[in-house]
Every structure is written in C-alpha cells, then in structure tokens.
Design a protein around this motif. Sequence first.
Motif, mmCIF file in Angstrom:
data_model
loop_
_atom_site.group_PDB
_atom_site.id
_atom_site.type_symbol
_atom_site.label_atom_id
_atom_site.label_comp_id
_atom_site.label_asym_id
_atom_site.label_seq_id
_atom_site.Cartn_x
_atom_site.Cartn_y
_atom_site.Cartn_z
ATOM 1 N N ARG A 151 0.587 -1.088 0.153
ATOM 2 C CA ARG A 151 -0.028 -0.147 0.098
ATOM 3 C C ARG A 151 1.338 0.932 0.662
ATOM 4 N N ALA A 152 0.574 1.958 -1.216
ATOM 5 C CA ALA A 152 1.015 3.383 -1.164
ATOM 6 C C ALA A 152 1.776 4.189 -0.028
ATOM 7 N N SER A 153 1.998 5.050 0.696
ATOM 8 C CA SER A 153 1.853 5.930 1.684
ATOM 9 C C SER A 153 1.263 7.230 0.942
ATOM 10 N N THR A 154 0.690 7.940 1.752
ATOM 11 C CA THR A 154 -0.413 8.741 1.705
ATOM 12 C C THR A 154 -0.262 10.023 2.742
ATOM 13 N N ARG A 155 0.586 9.811 3.406
ATOM 14 C CA ARG A 155 0.490 10.520 5.052
ATOM 15 C C ARG A 155 1.183 10.692 6.252
ATOM 16 N N ILE A 156 1.931 11.591 6.956
ATOM 17 C CA ILE A 156 2.667 10.768 8.062
ATOM 18 C C ILE A 156 2.240 12.273 8.968
#
Length: 405
Positions: A151-156
Amino acid sequence: MSFRVALSGLNAASADLGVTANNIANANTTGFKGSRAEFADMFPVSSYGVASNATGTGVTLSRVAQQFSGGPVNSTGNALDLAIQGDGFFTLSDNGATVYTRAGAFGTDRNGYVVNASGQRLQVFPPNPGGGFNSANMSDLQLSMGENPPRASTRIDAGLNLPASAQAPTVTPFSASDPQSYNDTRSVTVYDSLGAAHAASLFFVKGTALNSWDVHVQIDGADVGGAQTLSYSESGALLTPANGEFTLPAHATGTGSAPISLSLGFGGSTQFGDAFSVSSLRPDGYATGRLTGVEITAEGVVQARYTNGQATPLGQLAMATFANPQGLQQLGNTTWGETHDAGQVLRGAAGSTNIGLVQSGSLEGSNVDMTEQLVNMITAQRNFQANAQMISTSDQITQTILNIR
C-alpha cells in the motif's frame, strides 16, 4: 416366560457393556462425547388382564443417550487446534454436506483449505468488503499462501515538540548537507505503489519571525515542495496551518511506480521549553508481505499475519448450537448430523449466547470419566451374570418338572 425375561436381561446387560466399552475405547478421542445406556421395563397391557397379579416381561434398551458435558481442554501450541468453551459446534463441509463437530484438530491440505483428518473443510462467515462478516453465507476457510499486496504511503502524522528557546540558524539558505542550516531532523520510511521503500527526511528550521518554524521535506535526497511554515501561539499551541495539514506535491520515484503524494499532519505538535522531542512519527503504507502465521481470536475471527505487519481477516468461524444436542445423529469421526429431534440449527459467531468462546492452540479432550466407566463395567458384568444364573435356575426347574413320573 422366565427364560425370555432373563434373555432380555442378558441383552440389556450386553448393550450396557457395549456402550461402556465404546466409551472406554474413546477415552483419548479428541472431542468425543460419551454415551449412557437407558433402559425401560416391558409390561403386558391388556383390557381384560388382572393388573394386581401380572408380572413384567423383561427389559428393553430405550435409548443410548449422548452426554454433551464439556471435556478437559489441553494446550497444544498449534494455532489451528481449536477448543470451544461453551455449547457450540464447529461447522464442517463434507463434500457439500454440512456436519458438526467438537473436535478442533485442524490442519491444511495442499490447496490451503483448513480441514480435519477426514478432509472435511472448516466453515466460516466470509469477510465483507466494507468490514465485518457476512453471517448469511458460509464458505470454506482457505489460508492465502500468496503475498499481501503493498500500500502506497499517503500521509505522515507527526507528534512532536519544537523548542521555544531555539535560535534561527546562522547559515542560510537551508541545505540538507549543512547541519548548521537547520535545527533538527528526523527520517521515516515511506512506500510507493509497488511496495518499494523510500527515505523521507523532515528538516526543522527556526524561522526569523517569532514562534515560527519552517519544515523542509526530502524523499531519497530530493526536495519535495519547499518550506512549509508552522506558527504557534504565545502558549505554544499550533496556529497555522489551522488544521495542521500540509499537502506536498507528487514526487516521481523513477522506478515505474505511481508518484508518491504525501500529506503532513502536525496537529499534535507544540512549541514548549528548550528541548526538541518526538513522541510519534507515523507514516501509513507498507511493503509487500509474506505470510508468517495465522491468528484466531476468542470470537473466532481468523486473521492471516504478514511480514509487513498487516493482519488480513479471512473469515469468522461459523458456529452452531441446537436446542437438543442429544438428538443429533452420530456420523463417526466425531461428527454429528442434523435431525428433527435435535431442533433447528442456530448459527452465530463465537461469544454469542450459548455458543461460547474459541480457544486457539488448545484441544477439547474426551469427556469420558474412566473411573465411572469401570464402575459401570463391573455393574453391567454383575447384571449379566445374574441374568445368566436366572436362565440356569429356570433350566433346572424345567428339568425337574420333566423328570416327574
């Protein structure tokens, strides 16, 4: 008449011994439920008979009653060994026919289906796409041997405190290669749509304006977006951005994946004291995962665990109860089938009323009490001997009558 009465007693004692022998033979059978022989007297009934001086005509086996009391639960350490702490049954598919069992010794076949030693497949309520489980349908439980997709990262999300006493760097402009141009930095790992890992670095630079900070972000050493400004109140609470959110422009990875589009959440940040501290720095997203094991909760939820830290629900055990379990038909291999006497099957999840919880890594043993069965054996043996003696006595009386001249 006495011969037939004694013969019925022999048959009854023999049946009692047979039931006891079967119980003793299955004292170590997983999930076995012992039985009890129940007898009834036979009495001739006639409209013109004299009830005051009539004698009985013997005994008959009225039924063999199954005893569904719980057996001892023994720990095994195998996640697919299951015990029920309640009155429920596991549901199995025997080539399409539905059967039930208390024996929870399961494994997998070559196709990944969870089966017992007879190849009967364990049934679950399948997961719904939006969460939860479809309790209106059942399916075979199959362990996925494939990989868990990335799953691609979208948030930190950042939970941190920036020191109020910090001074703006004397070296300008900001350069990631010059530590004197920023006050502090932290790095986390983010993932692209193909599951490849990338290093995301956050650099914190004290601004020249009071209570302001600039945040610079780099992915794999490349600047993404430019400076993002945070400002705080006199009490150290975040003022801008009002929602604590920054959205960075998409970053091309150059690896064939979709660009990484990140948003930064600083809603939990503060500006207090003279120490830089990070309580959390959590990116979402994950890499491709390989199956490491299976976990089954007390509520019967089956989850596959992967090396990327994810747990995917595969289904929830389809449990069953009956109004009269003693009415179930024994099918062998410690399984039972539905009958009219057992009542309508009631399906549900573990933890529901009367079903009980599931204990993974354990097996329910036979509920046969060996001491009780040995006493029953002695009692049945004495009954057999007494009825045999009755036949011998009747034979002697008959012989005496035949010898009268």
